[in-house]
Enzyme design. Sequence first.
Site, PDB file in Angstrom:
ATOM      1  N   ASP A  46       0.840  -1.200   0.000  1.00  0.00           N
ATOM      2  CA  ASP A  46       0.000   0.000   0.000  1.00  0.00           C
ATOM      3  C   ASP A  46       0.873   1.247   0.000  1.00  0.00           C
ATOM      4  O   ASP A  46       1.885   1.304   0.693  1.00  0.00           O
ATOM      5  CB  ASP A  46      -0.919   0.027   1.224  1.00  0.00           C
ATOM      6  CG  ASP A  46      -1.972   1.102   1.076  1.00  0.00           C
ATOM      7  OD1 ASP A  46      -2.832   0.966   0.193  1.00  0.00           O
ATOM      8  OD2 ASP A  46      -1.914   2.110   1.809  1.00  0.00           O
TER       9      ASP A  46
HETATM   10  C1  LIG Z   1       3.035   8.513  -5.927  1.00  0.00           C
HETATM   11  C2  LIG Z   1       2.750   7.449  -6.958  1.00  0.00           C
HETATM   12  C3  LIG Z   1       1.791   6.458  -6.742  1.00  0.00           C
HETATM   13  N1  LIG Z   1       1.548   5.504  -7.690  1.00  0.00           N
HETATM   14  C4  LIG Z   1       0.543   4.447  -7.472  1.00  0.00           C
HETATM   15  C5  LIG Z   1       1.069   3.186  -6.786  1.00  0.00           C
HETATM   16  C6  LIG Z   1      -0.196   2.511  -6.339  1.00  0.00           C
HETATM   17  O1  LIG Z   1      -0.641   1.643  -7.379  1.00  0.00           O
HETATM   18  C7  LIG Z   1      -1.189   3.670  -6.184  1.00  0.00           C
HETATM   19  C8  LIG Z   1      -1.603   3.833  -4.746  1.00  0.00           C
HETATM   20  O2  LIG Z   1      -2.679   3.019  -4.489  1.00  0.00           O
HETATM   21  P1  LIG Z   1      -2.650   1.730  -3.579  1.00  0.00           P
HETATM   22  O3  LIG Z   1      -3.912   1.763  -2.775  1.00  0.00           O
HETATM   23  O4  LIG Z   1      -1.364   1.611  -2.823  1.00  0.00           O
HETATM   24  O5  LIG Z   1      -2.686   0.496  -4.604  1.00  0.00           O
HETATM   25  P2  LIG Z   1      -3.719   0.128  -5.742  1.00  0.00           P
HETATM   26  O6  LIG Z   1      -5.133   0.387  -5.274  1.00  0.00           O
HETATM   27  O7  LIG Z   1      -3.290   0.799  -7.024  1.00  0.00           O
HETATM   28  O8  LIG Z   1      -3.505  -1.428  -5.937  1.00  0.00           O
HETATM   29  P3  LIG Z   1      -3.727  -2.640  -4.878  1.00  0.00           P
HETATM   30  O9  LIG Z   1      -4.360  -2.081  -3.621  1.00  0.00           O
HETATM   31  O10 LIG Z   1      -4.638  -3.620  -5.564  1.00  0.00           O
HETATM   32  O11 LIG Z   1      -2.349  -3.185  -4.649  1.00  0.00           O
HETATM   33  O12 LIG Z   1      -0.526   4.843  -6.640  1.00  0.00           O
HETATM   34  C9  LIG Z   1       2.250   5.507  -8.884  1.00  0.00           C
HETATM   35  O13 LIG Z   1       2.025   4.635  -9.752  1.00  0.00           O
HETATM   36  N2  LIG Z   1       3.210   6.454  -9.110  1.00  0.00           N
HETATM   37  C10 LIG Z   1       3.492   7.433  -8.216  1.00  0.00           C
HETATM   38  O14 LIG Z   1       4.375   8.291  -8.479  1.00  0.00           O
END
Ligand SMILES: Cc1cn([C@H]2C[C@H](O)[C@@H](COP(=O)(O)OP(=O)(O)OP(=O)(O)O)O2)c(=O)[nH]c1=O
Length: 198
Positions: free
Chosen positions: A73
Amino acid sequence: MPQLVLASASPRRQRLLAQLGLDFLTIPSDIEEGDYAGLHTGLPPAERVTALARAKAEMVARGLSDAIVLGADTIVVCQGQVLGKPASAEEAEAMLSFLSGKSHEVYTGIALVRVPGMIFRQAWERTEVRFRQLSAREIKAYVATGEPLDKAGAYGIQGLGALLVESICGDFFNVVGLPLVRTVALLQEFGIDPWNRT
Ligand SMILES: Cc1cn([C@H]2C[C@H](O)[C@@H](COP(=O)(O)OP(=O)(O)OP(=O)(O)O)O2)c(=O)[nH]c1=O
């Protein structure tokens, strides 16, 4: 060797884990993050992301009999405010205006659960990111690309969001959603080693 399972719907996490050359299955957890995160609002960021990573891994592990399940997360924290994924384009604009010209921290929690036995390992990583001063025009144009909407803090450093970033201190992959060095350290505790594939 038990099957490695990634408990994530995030295509970024899938790509990052695949980058290690490991064989794994993907089974997203259907955790309601809004509700669940509400239970952890009082926790410091590192505890919050590890608790949610663990909940995701545990939910998927419950349906399996012989596996090692990885959950993760990611949140953005700026001046004590926790930013998850924006619920709308307006919220994405507000988040980006707030982050403009400032430093923030990206926290990713990771958790491994081994079944049978429900044995846990967890860890977290923090990366500091500084944004340039962004113009209202840039923010609007960036939100219009749609890229911010499924990402914590309303940006993706691996995409067009790279143009918002002035500097970064720490693990780049942690910002994208999976700190690879920390992840491998946990996997090795369960006998999974990208340096030793058979
Ligand atoms: C800050 C930042 C976040 N992110 C993404 C990573 C995570 O996928 C998302 C944060 O949400 P999360 O809730 O961590 O994850 P998710 O809902 O995408 O997937 P799952 O719970 O099924 O594992 O933001 C990027 O891709 N690039 C970035 O620079």
